[in-house]
Design a protein around this motif. Sequence first.
Motif, PDB file in Angstrom:
ATOM      1  N   ASP A 142       1.599  -1.520  -0.455  1.00 23.35           N
ATOM      2  CA  ASP A 142      -0.052   0.051  -0.153  1.00 23.35           C
ATOM      3  C   ASP A 142       0.619   1.227   0.391  1.00 23.35           C
ATOM      4  OD1 ASP A 142      -2.710  -1.704   0.110  1.00 23.35           O
ATOM      5  OD2 ASP A 142      -1.535  -1.912   2.089  1.00 23.35           O
ATOM      6  N   ILE A 143       1.963   0.978   0.821  1.00 26.05           N
ATOM      7  CA  ILE A 143       2.622   2.629   0.932  1.00 26.05           C
ATOM      8  C   ILE A 143       4.611   2.332   0.432  1.00 26.05           C
ATOM      9  CG2 ILE A 143       3.882   4.291   2.453  1.00 26.05           C
ATOM     10  CD1 ILE A 143       0.474   3.810   3.977  1.00 26.05           C
ATOM     11  N   GLY A 144       5.453   2.831   0.367  1.00 22.15           N
ATOM     12  CA  GLY A 144       6.796   2.393   0.695  1.00 22.15           C
ATOM     13  C   GLY A 144       7.830   3.620   0.231  1.00 22.15           C
ATOM     14  N   VAL A 145       8.279   3.264   0.733  1.00 25.56           N
ATOM     15  CA  VAL A 145       9.485   4.337   1.068  1.00 25.56           C
ATOM     16  C   VAL A 145      10.704   4.096   0.030  1.00 25.56           C
ATOM     17  CG1 VAL A 145      11.202   5.254   2.692  1.00 25.56           C
ATOM     18  CG2 VAL A 145       9.207   4.126   3.413  1.00 25.56           C
ATOM     19  N   MET A 266       8.105   8.832   0.816  1.00 25.17           N
ATOM     20  CA  MET A 266       7.001   8.166   0.740  1.00 25.17           C
ATOM     21  C   MET A 266       6.349   8.067  -0.558  1.00 25.17           C
ATOM     22  SD  MET A 266       5.171   7.416   4.790  1.00 25.17           S
ATOM     23  CE  MET A 266       4.749   8.961   4.851  1.00 25.17           C
ATOM     24  N   ALA A 267       5.460   6.724  -0.628  1.00 25.17           N
ATOM     25  CA  ALA A 267       5.035   6.845  -1.776  1.00 25.17           C
ATOM     26  C   ALA A 267       3.371   5.336  -1.947  1.00 25.17           C
ATOM     27  CB  ALA A 267       5.855   5.837  -3.213  1.00 25.17           C
ATOM     28  N   TRP A 268       2.907   5.809  -2.754  1.00 32.90           N
ATOM     29  CA  TRP A 268       1.105   5.029  -3.033  1.00 32.90           C
ATOM     30  C   TRP A 268       0.970   5.262  -4.676  1.00 32.90           C
ATOM     31  CZ3 TRP A 268       1.741   8.841   0.258  1.00 32.90           C
ATOM     32  CH2 TRP A 268       1.228  10.332  -0.092  1.00 32.90           C
ATOM     33  N   ARG A 269       0.306   4.008  -5.263  1.00 32.53           N
ATOM     34  CA  ARG A 269      -0.501   4.411  -5.947  1.00 32.53           C
ATOM     35  C   ARG A 269      -1.487   6.093  -6.793  1.00 32.53           C
ATOM     36  NH1 ARG A 269      -0.808  -0.614  -4.430  1.00 32.53           N
ATOM     37  NH2 ARG A 269      -2.962  -0.217  -4.020  1.00 32.53           N
ATOM     38  N   HIS A 271      -3.126   6.213  -8.554  1.00 33.11           N
ATOM     39  CA  HIS A 271      -4.927   6.996  -7.950  1.00 33.11           C
ATOM     40  C   HIS A 271      -4.902   5.131  -7.750  1.00 33.11           C
ATOM     41  CE1 HIS A 271      -5.448   9.508 -11.200  1.00 33.11           C
ATOM     42  NE2 HIS A 271      -3.737   8.757 -12.335  1.00 33.11           N
ATOM     43  N   GLY A 272      -4.430   4.508  -6.734  1.00 30.09           N
ATOM     44  CA  GLY A 272      -4.923   3.237  -5.508  1.00 30.09           C
ATOM     45  C   GLY A 272      -5.716   3.717  -4.567  1.00 30.09           C
ATOM     46  N   TYR A 273      -6.630   3.104  -4.725  1.00 30.41           N
ATOM     47  CA  TYR A 273      -7.039   3.113  -3.122  1.00 30.41           C
ATOM     48  C   TYR A 273      -6.127   3.550  -1.780  1.00 30.41           C
ATOM     49  CZ  TYR A 273     -10.534   2.481   0.638  1.00 30.41           C
ATOM     50  OH  TYR A 273     -11.048   2.607   2.301  1.00 30.41           O
ATOM     51  N   LEU A 274      -6.641   4.167  -1.154  1.00 31.94           N
ATOM     52  CA  LEU A 274      -5.885   4.130   0.136  1.00 31.94           C
ATOM     53  C   LEU A 274      -7.101   3.654   1.522  1.00 31.94           C
ATOM     54  CD1 LEU A 274      -3.437   7.394  -0.010  1.00 31.94           C
ATOM     55  CD2 LEU A 274      -2.556   5.244  -0.204  1.00 31.94           C
ATOM     56  N   SER A 275      -7.008   3.499   2.512  1.00 29.75           N
ATOM     57  CA  SER A 275      -7.656   2.893   3.732  1.00 29.75           C
ATOM     58  C   SER A 275      -7.303   4.037   3.821  1.00 29.75           C
ATOM     59  CB  SER A 275      -7.787   1.540   4.180  1.00 29.75           C
ATOM     60  OG  SER A 275      -6.397   2.008   4.615  1.00 29.75           O
ATOM     61  N   LEU A 276      -8.884   4.124   5.280  1.00 26.42           N
ATOM     62  CA  LEU A 276      -8.621   4.930   6.139  1.00 26.42           C
ATOM     63  C   LEU A 276      -7.219   4.600   6.986  1.00 26.42           C
ATOM     64  CD1 LEU A 276     -11.859   4.875   8.414  1.00 26.42           C
ATOM     65  CD2 LEU A 276     -10.696   7.034   6.858  1.00 26.42           C
ATOM     66  N   ALA A 277      -6.827   3.439   7.142  1.00 27.56           N
ATOM     67  CA  ALA A 277      -5.714   2.957   7.385  1.00 27.56           C
ATOM     68  C   ALA A 277      -4.213   3.516   7.314  1.00 27.56           C
ATOM     69  CB  ALA A 277      -5.293   0.879   7.981  1.00 27.56           C
ATOM     70  N   ASP A 278      -4.410   3.450   6.118  1.00 31.16           N
ATOM     71  CA  ASP A 278      -3.100   4.167   4.769  1.00 31.16           C
ATOM     72  C   ASP A 278      -2.684   5.337   5.427  1.00 31.16           C
ATOM     73  OD1 ASP A 278      -2.868   1.220   3.814  1.00 31.16           O
ATOM     74  OD2 ASP A 278      -4.119   1.966   2.230  1.00 31.16           O
TER      75      ASP A 278
END
Length: 289
Positions: A142-145, A266-269, A271-278
């Motif tokens: 979901d998330i990457g460094v 920090m990186a994430w997609r 157009h991806g979905y980020l949950s509340l937790a993310d």
Amino acid sequence: MDIRQLRYFVCVAEHKNFTRAARQLNIAQPALSIAIKKLEQSIALPLFDRNERQVHLTHEGEILLPHAHRVLQQVEDANTAMAELRGLQKGEVRVGVPGMLGSYFFPSILMGFKSRYPDLKLSVVEAGTQSIRQMLLDGELDIGVIHNQDVPSALETTHLISSQMVAVTSTDHPLAERRSISFQEFFNEELVMFKKGYFHREFVDRICATHKISPQLSFETNLLAMILNIVRHGFAITALLEMVTEHEHGLIPIPFEEPVTLDIAMAWRKHGYLSLADRAFIDFVQNNK
């Protein structure tokens, strides 16, 4: 006045009719009329001019209406915030972290996040930045460094830290007294390096290509502890983020004559979905880095 009365008041003001407002509120029309009457009595002011077909706000009602809207919006915002907190009672954050940052930068952050959200599951993957980028694109993380350079357009990033890359030797190495070192001097030494795919190795390969240098790679391993011990015992030198030497004994950091500063993000997609937790994890890291 209470929240229920304010909600009834706003609904009547919008519909300008008690019957239609009662239908919208799903209550009996006489009950709505009584509730509005009680509100007017409690503030000792008339809020509506009434006739058989329509009702209109009085001057006092027009003054109350924007206040009522703000109060109801704040209540809605509070309910939303509480609902999101309830949502954070479960969930998982899958995050990829390179070895050096995972060992020296993230432990306190991860423990702090877990303390705030004890019911969330944290799945931490240690990998090189190239692997982390690909796992993000493939939806495995979901998330990457990552190293914030040549980032794929499909990824969104936010700055995390900037850290200097330095040469690292043992305390009794001939270079240990140097205040700085050139790239050529560094690559003349026997080196222990991470394998390809780590930003540490990306840095080394980029410098070698730029300066047309062939490095003496005596050891290659993705085990940070092994790299540190090889350097500590004088079998080779390496290049690491300066933060590593601040926590490890028996190692000497030597800046390069041409300073090398890495931008870590920090990186994430995108157009991806980020949950509340993310989203909670991203916010927590940003506020506690």
